[in-house]
Motif scaffolding. Structure first.
Motif, PDB file in Angstrom:
ATOM      1  N   ARG A  12      37.086  33.635  35.111  1.00  0.00           N
ATOM      2  CA  ARG A  12      38.156  32.730  34.672  1.00  0.00           C
ATOM      3  C   ARG A  12      38.846  33.342  33.464  1.00  0.00           C
ATOM      4  O   ARG A  12      38.193  33.868  32.574  1.00  0.00           O
ATOM      5  CB  ARG A  12      37.520  31.400  34.310  1.00  0.00           C
ATOM      6  N   GLU A  13      40.152  33.288  33.461  1.00  0.00           N
ATOM      7  CA  GLU A  13      40.905  33.780  32.308  1.00  0.00           C
ATOM      8  C   GLU A  13      41.615  32.603  31.644  1.00  0.00           C
ATOM      9  O   GLU A  13      42.248  31.798  32.334  1.00  0.00           O
ATOM     10  CB  GLU A  13      41.948  34.809  32.783  1.00  0.00           C
TER      11      GLU A  13
ATOM     12  N   VAL B  39      43.181  30.378  34.682  1.00  0.00           N
ATOM     13  CA  VAL B  39      43.344  30.826  36.064  1.00  0.00           C
ATOM     14  C   VAL B  39      42.029  31.455  36.533  1.00  0.00           C
ATOM     15  O   VAL B  39      41.380  32.182  35.769  1.00  0.00           O
ATOM     16  CB  VAL B  39      44.561  31.788  36.201  1.00  0.00           C
ATOM     17  N   TYR B  40      41.642  31.126  37.752  1.00  0.00           N
ATOM     18  CA  TYR B  40      40.369  31.621  38.305  1.00  0.00           C
ATOM     19  C   TYR B  40      40.612  32.773  39.262  1.00  0.00           C
ATOM     20  O   TYR B  40      41.620  32.807  39.976  1.00  0.00           O
ATOM     21  CB  TYR B  40      39.648  30.490  39.061  1.00  0.00           C
ATOM     22  N   GLY B  41      39.660  33.700  39.289  1.00  0.00           N
ATOM     23  CA  GLY B  41      39.719  34.818  40.232  1.00  0.00           C
ATOM     24  C   GLY B  41      39.333  34.361  41.629  1.00  0.00           C
ATOM     25  O   GLY B  41      38.909  33.219  41.830  1.00  0.00           O
ATOM     26  N   GLU B  42      39.468  35.269  42.580  1.00  0.00           N
ATOM     27  CA  GLU B  42      39.244  34.962  43.998  1.00  0.00           C
ATOM     28  C   GLU B  42      37.861  34.369  44.257  1.00  0.00           C
ATOM     29  O   GLU B  42      37.709  33.445  45.049  1.00  0.00           O
ATOM     30  CB  GLU B  42      39.443  36.274  44.795  1.00  0.00           C
ATOM     31  N   ASP B  43      36.819  34.884  43.571  1.00  0.00           N
ATOM     32  CA  ASP B  43      35.462  34.397  43.846  1.00  0.00           C
ATOM     33  C   ASP B  43      35.088  33.189  42.978  1.00  0.00           C
ATOM     34  O   ASP B  43      33.970  32.692  43.055  1.00  0.00           O
ATOM     35  CB  ASP B  43      34.441  35.530  43.664  1.00  0.00           C
ATOM     36  N   LEU B  44      35.993  32.725  42.144  1.00  0.00           N
ATOM     37  CA  LEU B  44      35.833  31.535  41.289  1.00  0.00           C
ATOM     38  C   LEU B  44      34.772  31.688  40.195  1.00  0.00           C
ATOM     39  O   LEU B  44      34.523  30.761  39.443  1.00  0.00           O
ATOM     40  CB  LEU B  44      35.527  30.287  42.132  1.00  0.00           C
ATOM     41  N   ASN B  45      34.150  32.866  40.104  1.00  0.00           N
ATOM     42  CA  ASN B  45      33.166  33.075  39.035  1.00  0.00           C
ATOM     43  C   ASN B  45      33.844  33.561  37.758  1.00  0.00           C
ATOM     44  O   ASN B  45      33.343  33.354  36.665  1.00  0.00           O
ATOM     45  CB  ASN B  45      32.107  34.097  39.457  1.00  0.00           C
TER      46      ASN B  45
ATOM     47  N   VAL C  74      45.489  24.239  35.560  1.00  0.00           N
ATOM     48  CA  VAL C  74      44.514  25.106  36.214  1.00  0.00           C
ATOM     49  C   VAL C  74      45.080  25.674  37.505  1.00  0.00           C
ATOM     50  O   VAL C  74      45.743  24.970  38.275  1.00  0.00           O
ATOM     51  CB  VAL C  74      43.228  24.291  36.526  1.00  0.00           C
ATOM     52  N   LYS C  75      44.810  26.966  37.711  1.00  0.00           N
ATOM     53  CA  LYS C  75      45.187  27.600  38.973  1.00  0.00           C
ATOM     54  C   LYS C  75      43.934  28.216  39.573  1.00  0.00           C
ATOM     55  O   LYS C  75      43.226  28.980  38.895  1.00  0.00           O
ATOM     56  CB  LYS C  75      46.247  28.673  38.694  1.00  0.00           C
ATOM     57  N   THR C  76      43.631  27.849  40.806  1.00  0.00           N
ATOM     58  CA  THR C  76      42.491  28.427  41.519  1.00  0.00           C
ATOM     59  C   THR C  76      43.019  28.932  42.867  1.00  0.00           C
ATOM     60  O   THR C  76      44.140  28.590  43.254  1.00  0.00           O
ATOM     61  CB  THR C  76      41.370  27.383  41.765  1.00  0.00           C
ATOM     62  N   PRO C  77      42.200  29.704  43.605  1.00  0.00           N
ATOM     63  CA  PRO C  77      42.683  30.155  44.921  1.00  0.00           C
ATOM     64  C   PRO C  77      43.007  28.985  45.862  1.00  0.00           C
ATOM     65  O   PRO C  77      43.704  29.159  46.844  1.00  0.00           O
ATOM     66  CB  PRO C  77      41.497  30.970  45.455  1.00  0.00           C
ATOM     67  N   GLN C  78      42.510  27.798  45.551  1.00  0.00           N
ATOM     68  CA  GLN C  78      42.744  26.636  46.425  1.00  0.00           C
ATOM     69  C   GLN C  78      43.989  25.835  46.054  1.00  0.00           C
ATOM     70  O   GLN C  78      44.339  24.889  46.757  1.00  0.00           O
ATOM     71  CB  GLN C  78      41.534  25.679  46.373  1.00  0.00           C
TER      72      GLN C  78
END
Ligand code: AMP
Length: 311
Positions: free
Chosen positions: A92-93, A84-90, A14-18
């Motif tokens: 997801r791809e 992978v999640y986008g900047e706003d975390l809502n 998983v990849k998130t902005p954090q």
């Protein structure tokens, strides 16, 4: 008494902005079990590969979850998902889904798993969800989740299995997609016509909404300043809802009970997203959960704001 859950036990990248994790314990049945195990004995049903680490089995089994129905397939690879999640975390791809041992999975429940009090059918092929229902000895309460893939490729089978459960727990976009209705309210009411007595629409950071023949209830998400990883939030929410119902075995599953169950689902999901994967749920205490349920209760009270004075 126990809860049976059928679904994926996985490794996630998983990849998130954090930040990111290359390989962490995940899967719908895993996240569900970690939440529901606060309330009752949970029996996850699903396959893992020879690569499944003993430490991860220990994490799955904390709080008394029984892994008797977790089958290790020799030479097989555990289900793997990467997203992978986008900047706003809502948004997801999905980058990769490797079914591994899940490709050949045909659920065969042990006698104990069949005798469950409460059953949750996590997101798997609707035909397999039906097969699990066939094997169970009439649980007191049944609920299911699904996803856009099955709405697109196995709609008839999904509609059929929805007609056999008490409660549907889906993302709001899936409730609309399944019915083609523009408003969530109309879409949920149409799903109730298929047979279930409750539809719960998950709305990410906007909370969740409950539709029954008795009425409507809505709860915001617990307000968090920072979200680290939303993976598994939906399954954790379902684990809280279904777990609470399992714990309240003396009470009929009506609108009021489901609303209370949603508070537990919401509180548990809020902890899940504070860290990656199962990290936060693995060391969560029930006192912490109760504190957030109490806070949600406070957040949702208000006075009738205006009463016209009569002369
Ligand atoms: P959620 O964020 O609640 O939608 O759940 C995410 C979890 O579902 C991850 O831990 C994944 O391992 C798992 N998952 C993702 N795609 C699938 C799929 N096609 N079938 C079963 N489980 C999946």
């Amino acid at each position: 008494m126990s809860i049976t859950v059928v679904g994926s036990i996985a490794y996630d990248a998983v990849k998130t902005p954090q930040g990111h994790r290359e390989r962490m314990l995940g899967g719908a049945a895993t996240h569900f079990s970690l939440a529901a195990s606060f309330f009752d004995t949970v029996r996850p049903v699903g396959p893992v590969g020879a690569d499944f680490a003993p430490d991860d089995l220990r994490t799955l089994c904390i709080r008394g979850t029984l892994a008797d129905d977790v089958v290790t397939i020799p030479g097989g690879e555990t289900f793997f998902w990467s997203g992978v999640y986008g900047e706003d975390l809502n948004s997801r791809e999905t980058l990769d889904t490797r079914l591994g041992v899940f490709a050949e999975f045909v659920p065969r429940l042990s006698t104990a798993a069949r005798a469950c009090d409460v059953l949750f059918l996590a997101n798997i092929q609707p035909a397999l969800q039906a097969l699990v229902l066939d094997q169970c000895d009439g649980p007191r309460f049944t609920a299911l989740d699904s996803m856009d893939l099955w709405i697109e490729t196995a709609r008839d089978a999904l509609v059929e299995v929805i007609g056999r459960v008490d409660c549907v727990i889906l993302n709001d976009s899936e409730v609309r997609q399944l019915t083609g209705r523009g408003t969530l309210s109309a879409a949920a009411r149409e799903l109730l016509e298929l047979g279930p007595s409750a539809v719960i629409a998950k709305r990410g950071e906007y909370g969740a909404a409950l539709f029954t023949r008795e009425g409507f209830f809505s709860l915001p998400a617990y307000p968090l300043a920072a979200v680290v990883d939303p993976t598994g939030a939906g399954d954790t929410f379902a684990g809280g809802v279904v777990g609470y119902i399992a714990a309240q075995r003396a009470r009929p599953v009506d609108h009021e009970l489901l609303a209370g169950a949603m508070a537990y689902g919401t509180a548990l999901a809020s902890f899940n997203v504070e860290e990656f994967g199962t990290e936060r749920l693995a060391r969560l205490s029930f006192d912490e959960v109760q504190a957030r349920v109490a806070a949600l209760h406070r957040f949702t009270q208000f006075e009738i704001p205006f009463v016209k004075e009569t002369v």
